[in-house]
Design an enzyme around this catalytic site. Structure first.
Site, PDB file in Angstrom:
ATOM      1  N   ASP A  39     -49.256 -53.325 -75.112  1.00  0.00           N
ATOM      2  CA  ASP A  39     -48.874 -52.576 -73.902  1.00  0.00           C
ATOM      3  C   ASP A  39     -47.438 -52.085 -74.017  1.00  0.00           C
ATOM      4  O   ASP A  39     -46.533 -52.822 -74.376  1.00  0.00           O
ATOM      5  CB  ASP A  39     -49.025 -53.401 -72.631  1.00  0.00           C
ATOM      6  CG  ASP A  39     -49.287 -52.516 -71.413  1.00  0.00           C
ATOM      7  OD1 ASP A  39     -50.399 -52.605 -70.858  1.00  0.00           O
ATOM      8  OD2 ASP A  39     -48.407 -51.718 -71.042  1.00  0.00           O
ATOM      9  N   SER A  74     -46.385 -47.682 -78.411  1.00  0.00           N
ATOM     10  CA  SER A  74     -47.194 -46.699 -77.700  1.00  0.00           C
ATOM     11  C   SER A  74     -48.370 -46.307 -78.585  1.00  0.00           C
ATOM     12  O   SER A  74     -48.213 -46.095 -79.794  1.00  0.00           O
ATOM     13  CB  SER A  74     -46.359 -45.459 -77.380  1.00  0.00           C
ATOM     14  OG  SER A  74     -47.209 -44.456 -76.852  1.00  0.00           O
ATOM     15  N   VAL A  75     -49.546 -46.173 -77.977  1.00  0.00           N
ATOM     16  CA  VAL A  75     -50.713 -45.693 -78.730  1.00  0.00           C
ATOM     17  C   VAL A  75     -50.583 -44.213 -79.070  1.00  0.00           C
ATOM     18  O   VAL A  75     -51.342 -43.703 -79.888  1.00  0.00           O
ATOM     19  CB  VAL A  75     -52.036 -45.906 -77.937  1.00  0.00           C
ATOM     20  CG1 VAL A  75     -52.294 -47.368 -77.659  1.00  0.00           C
ATOM     21  CG2 VAL A  75     -52.045 -45.096 -76.629  1.00  0.00           C
ATOM     22  N   ASN A 101     -58.080 -48.824 -74.158  1.00  0.00           N
ATOM     23  CA  ASN A 101     -58.007 -48.917 -72.695  1.00  0.00           C
ATOM     24  C   ASN A 101     -56.712 -48.339 -72.125  1.00  0.00           C
ATOM     25  O   ASN A 101     -56.658 -48.018 -70.942  1.00  0.00           O
ATOM     26  CB  ASN A 101     -58.152 -50.407 -72.320  1.00  0.00           C
ATOM     27  CG  ASN A 101     -57.780 -50.688 -70.893  1.00  0.00           C
ATOM     28  OD1 ASN A 101     -58.558 -50.444 -69.978  1.00  0.00           O
ATOM     29  ND2 ASN A 101     -56.555 -51.185 -70.671  1.00  0.00           N
ATOM     30  N   TYR A 166     -56.801 -35.275 -67.254  1.00  0.00           N
ATOM     31  CA  TYR A 166     -57.395 -36.613 -67.396  1.00  0.00           C
ATOM     32  C   TYR A 166     -58.900 -36.510 -67.688  1.00  0.00           C
ATOM     33  O   TYR A 166     -59.426 -37.177 -68.586  1.00  0.00           O
ATOM     34  CB  TYR A 166     -57.131 -37.361 -66.094  1.00  0.00           C
ATOM     35  CG  TYR A 166     -57.598 -38.789 -66.017  1.00  0.00           C
ATOM     36  CD1 TYR A 166     -56.886 -39.801 -66.655  1.00  0.00           C
ATOM     37  CD2 TYR A 166     -58.719 -39.131 -65.264  1.00  0.00           C
ATOM     38  CE1 TYR A 166     -57.308 -41.124 -66.557  1.00  0.00           C
ATOM     39  CE2 TYR A 166     -59.140 -40.440 -65.151  1.00  0.00           C
ATOM     40  CZ  TYR A 166     -58.425 -41.436 -65.796  1.00  0.00           C
ATOM     41  OH  TYR A 166     -58.848 -42.733 -65.687  1.00  0.00           O
ATOM     42  N   LYS A 170     -60.790 -37.743 -71.052  1.00  0.00           N
ATOM     43  CA  LYS A 170     -61.814 -38.786 -70.973  1.00  0.00           C
ATOM     44  C   LYS A 170     -63.142 -38.317 -71.569  1.00  0.00           C
ATOM     45  O   LYS A 170     -63.843 -39.097 -72.212  1.00  0.00           O
ATOM     46  CB  LYS A 170     -62.007 -39.220 -69.515  1.00  0.00           C
ATOM     47  CG  LYS A 170     -60.808 -40.018 -68.941  1.00  0.00           C
ATOM     48  CD  LYS A 170     -60.437 -41.205 -69.815  1.00  0.00           C
ATOM     49  CE  LYS A 170     -59.653 -42.279 -69.091  1.00  0.00           C
ATOM     50  NZ  LYS A 170     -59.233 -43.370 -69.997  1.00  0.00           N
TER      51      LYS A 170
HETATM   52  N1  LIG Z   1     -59.054 -48.353 -62.409  1.00  0.00           N
HETATM   53  C1  LIG Z   1     -60.043 -47.478 -62.386  1.00  0.00           C
HETATM   54  O1  LIG Z   1     -60.798 -47.337 -61.390  1.00  0.00           O
HETATM   55  C2  LIG Z   1     -60.304 -46.629 -63.583  1.00  0.00           C
HETATM   56  C3  LIG Z   1     -61.308 -45.642 -63.500  1.00  0.00           C
HETATM   57  C4  LIG Z   1     -61.610 -44.889 -64.611  1.00  0.00           C
HETATM   58  C5  LIG Z   1     -60.920 -45.118 -65.786  1.00  0.00           C
HETATM   59  N2  LIG Z   1     -59.924 -46.038 -65.830  1.00  0.00           N
HETATM   60  C6  LIG Z   1     -59.221 -46.215 -67.100  1.00  0.00           C
HETATM   61  O2  LIG Z   1     -59.138 -47.595 -67.387  1.00  0.00           O
HETATM   62  C7  LIG Z   1     -57.992 -47.825 -68.207  1.00  0.00           C
HETATM   63  C8  LIG Z   1     -57.150 -48.939 -67.621  1.00  0.00           C
HETATM   64  O3  LIG Z   1     -56.618 -48.505 -66.386  1.00  0.00           O
HETATM   65  P1  LIG Z   1     -56.172 -49.474 -65.187  1.00  0.00           P
HETATM   66  O4  LIG Z   1     -56.894 -49.011 -64.003  1.00  0.00           O
HETATM   67  O5  LIG Z   1     -56.293 -50.886 -65.622  1.00  0.00           O
HETATM   68  O6  LIG Z   1     -54.644 -49.031 -64.995  1.00  0.00           O
HETATM   69  P2  LIG Z   1     -53.278 -49.757 -65.389  1.00  0.00           P
HETATM   70  O7  LIG Z   1     -52.201 -48.766 -65.133  1.00  0.00           O
HETATM   71  O8  LIG Z   1     -53.189 -51.068 -64.714  1.00  0.00           O
HETATM   72  O9  LIG Z   1     -53.459 -50.036 -66.950  1.00  0.00           O
HETATM   73  C9  LIG Z   1     -53.142 -49.115 -67.956  1.00  0.00           C
HETATM   74  C10 LIG Z   1     -52.259 -49.827 -68.946  1.00  0.00           C
HETATM   75  O10 LIG Z   1     -52.033 -48.955 -70.067  1.00  0.00           O
HETATM   76  C11 LIG Z   1     -50.678 -49.113 -70.463  1.00  0.00           C
HETATM   77  N3  LIG Z   1     -50.235 -47.932 -71.197  1.00  0.00           N
HETATM   78  C12 LIG Z   1     -49.992 -46.707 -70.682  1.00  0.00           C
HETATM   79  N4  LIG Z   1     -49.577 -45.872 -71.659  1.00  0.00           N
HETATM   80  C13 LIG Z   1     -49.573 -46.601 -72.810  1.00  0.00           C
HETATM   81  C14 LIG Z   1     -49.262 -46.279 -74.160  1.00  0.00           C
HETATM   82  N5  LIG Z   1     -48.859 -45.056 -74.506  1.00  0.00           N
HETATM   83  N6  LIG Z   1     -49.385 -47.246 -75.084  1.00  0.00           N
HETATM   84  C15 LIG Z   1     -49.779 -48.506 -74.733  1.00  0.00           C
HETATM   85  N7  LIG Z   1     -50.066 -48.853 -73.465  1.00  0.00           N
HETATM   86  C16 LIG Z   1     -49.974 -47.908 -72.531  1.00  0.00           C
HETATM   87  C17 LIG Z   1     -49.925 -49.293 -69.149  1.00  0.00           C
HETATM   88  O11 LIG Z   1     -48.646 -49.876 -69.340  1.00  0.00           O
HETATM   89  C18 LIG Z   1     -50.883 -50.163 -68.356  1.00  0.00           C
HETATM   90  O12 LIG Z   1     -50.625 -51.548 -68.503  1.00  0.00           O
HETATM   91  C19 LIG Z   1     -57.277 -46.474 -68.298  1.00  0.00           C
HETATM   92  O13 LIG Z   1     -57.645 -45.824 -69.493  1.00  0.00           O
HETATM   93  C20 LIG Z   1     -57.798 -45.720 -67.109  1.00  0.00           C
HETATM   94  O14 LIG Z   1     -57.692 -44.323 -67.281  1.00  0.00           O
HETATM   95  C21 LIG Z   1     -59.601 -46.789 -64.773  1.00  0.00           C
END
Ligand SMILES: NC(=O)c1ccc[n+]([C@@H]2O[C@H](COP(=O)([O-])OP(=O)(O)OC[C@H]3O[C@@H](n4cnc5c(N)ncnc54)[C@H](O)[C@@H]3O)[C@@H](O)[C@H]2O)c1
Length: 301
Positions: A39, A74-75, A101, A166, A170
């Site tokens: 992260d 960072s990814v 993720n 986004y 996706k």
């Molecule tokens: N929460 C939802 O309802 C939902 C719905 C559809 C998709 N998603 C997807 O699920 C995944 C997780 O999201 P979440 O809801 O847990 O949000 P979140 O913000 O809690 O988690 C995302 C994590 O990714 C990390 N991150 C961001 N950019 C990064 C990078 N460049 N390198 C490494 N880490 C990085 C952030 O620091 C964070 O901890 C995401 O891909 C999001 O798009 C979530």
């Protein structure tokens, strides 16, 4: 009931410092996996960074008796992806599982979308998944085993106002997973996509009162299954929300064909739209070969 174990398996979970990724890392470690908790520790829109988020989850795993190492890269760059995979190899000798993720949001209506918000979102979600997955795929191929889980979204698969960047990123992940599933098949590599809905910092404001029914932990069982040896499924997409798990698929309907002696026109499309759009009798192609096969059935040859 078969128990799902991750003993002897090495997993990378990107964006595992909070939200959904944290729950995946904790659950895989609880079931015996050695986990790289990646992260960057930035904000929801991808600004800033801190080691604290990944380190905290590693501490949680270790306190519970599990094995994990942090990675703060960072990814979104090739070097970052290489470094995340190297962390797994240096610490645990291999990589068996990648859960892509990590994610950010830069929501804007299409008319107002700035290119920097397009680039930032594509870099993290789509290109980031390429950068982490390619070095991992090479190792998995050599080892004859691998599991990929990509995180898409209903915003891309179904559409949502204000999320062109986004949504496109996706849906790109669906294409990436589909092709990895085909290219990895002979090497025992499975690749699937999850579309989660969960109350995290990313969605808190959007979900309102519904949030309490959508805990991230209710997505975790599906992702855990897809990451496991017990998973024989590949090339698929699943919705996971509030404990309801459902397949999402792209189907090809029988359509309309005017016959080999007929030259089709735009008017034919207009006149036959209801048949063209009819969903009865669809197939779910698992490669372009399936589509060509279906076409050959209609056109002959
Ligand atoms: N929460 C939802 O309802 C939902 C719905 C559809 C998709 N998603 C997807 O699920 C995944 C997780 O999201 P979440 O809801 O847990 O949000 P979140 O913000 O809690 O988690 C995302 C994590 O990714 C990390 N991150 C961001 N950019 C990064 C990078 N460049 N390198 C490494 N880490 C990085 C952030 O620091 C964070 O901890 C995401 O891909 C999001 O798009 C979530």
């Amino acid at each position: 009931m078969a128990e799902i174990s991750f003993d002897g398996r090495v997993a990378i979970v990107t964006g595992a410092g909070g939200g959904l990724g944290r729950t995946y890392a904790l659950e895989l470690a609880r079931r015996g996996a050695q986990v790289v908790v990646n992260d960057l520790g930035g904000s929801v829109d991808g600004q800033g960074g801190s080691d604290a988020a990944a380190q905290k989850v590693v501490d949680e795993i270790k306190t519970a008796g599990g094995d994990a190492v942090p990675n703060y890269d960072s990814v979104s760059t090739p070097e970052g992806g290489e470094s995340i995979v190297k962390t797994a190899v240096d610490a645990f000798g291999k990589v068996d599982i990648v859960i892509n993720n990590a994610g950010i949001l830069r929501d804007k209506s299409f008319a107002k979308l700035a290119w920097e918000d397009l680039d930032a979102v594509l870099d993290v979600h789509l290109k980031g998944a390429f950068y982490v997955s390619q070095p991992a795929f090479r190792i998995m191929k050599d080892n004859g085993y691998g599991r990929f889980v990509f995180t898409a979204s209903n915003a891309g698969v179904f559409g949502n106002f204000g999320q062109t960047n986004y949504g496109a990123a996706k849906m790109g992940l669906v294409g990436l997973s589909n092709v990895i599933a085909i290219e990895g098949e002979k090497a025992g590599i499975k690749s699937n996509v999850v579309c989660p809905v969960a109350a995290t910092r990313m969605t808190m404001e959007l979900l309102g009162d519904f949030a309490e029914k959508l805990q991230p932990e209710s997505v975790t069982p599906l992702v855990t299954f897809l990451a496991s040896e017990n998973c024989d499924v590949t090339h698929e997409i699943f919705s996971a929300a509030g404990g309801r798990y459902a397949r999402i698929f792209v189907g090809l309907a029988p359509g309309w064909y005017g016959g080999k002696d007929h030259t089709p026109t735009a008017e034919d499309v207009l006149d036959n739209l209801s048949q063209i759009e009819k969903q009865d009798g669809y197939i779910v192609p698992t490669s372009i070969t399936d589509e060509i096969g279906s076409l050959a059935g209609v056109l002959g040859g």
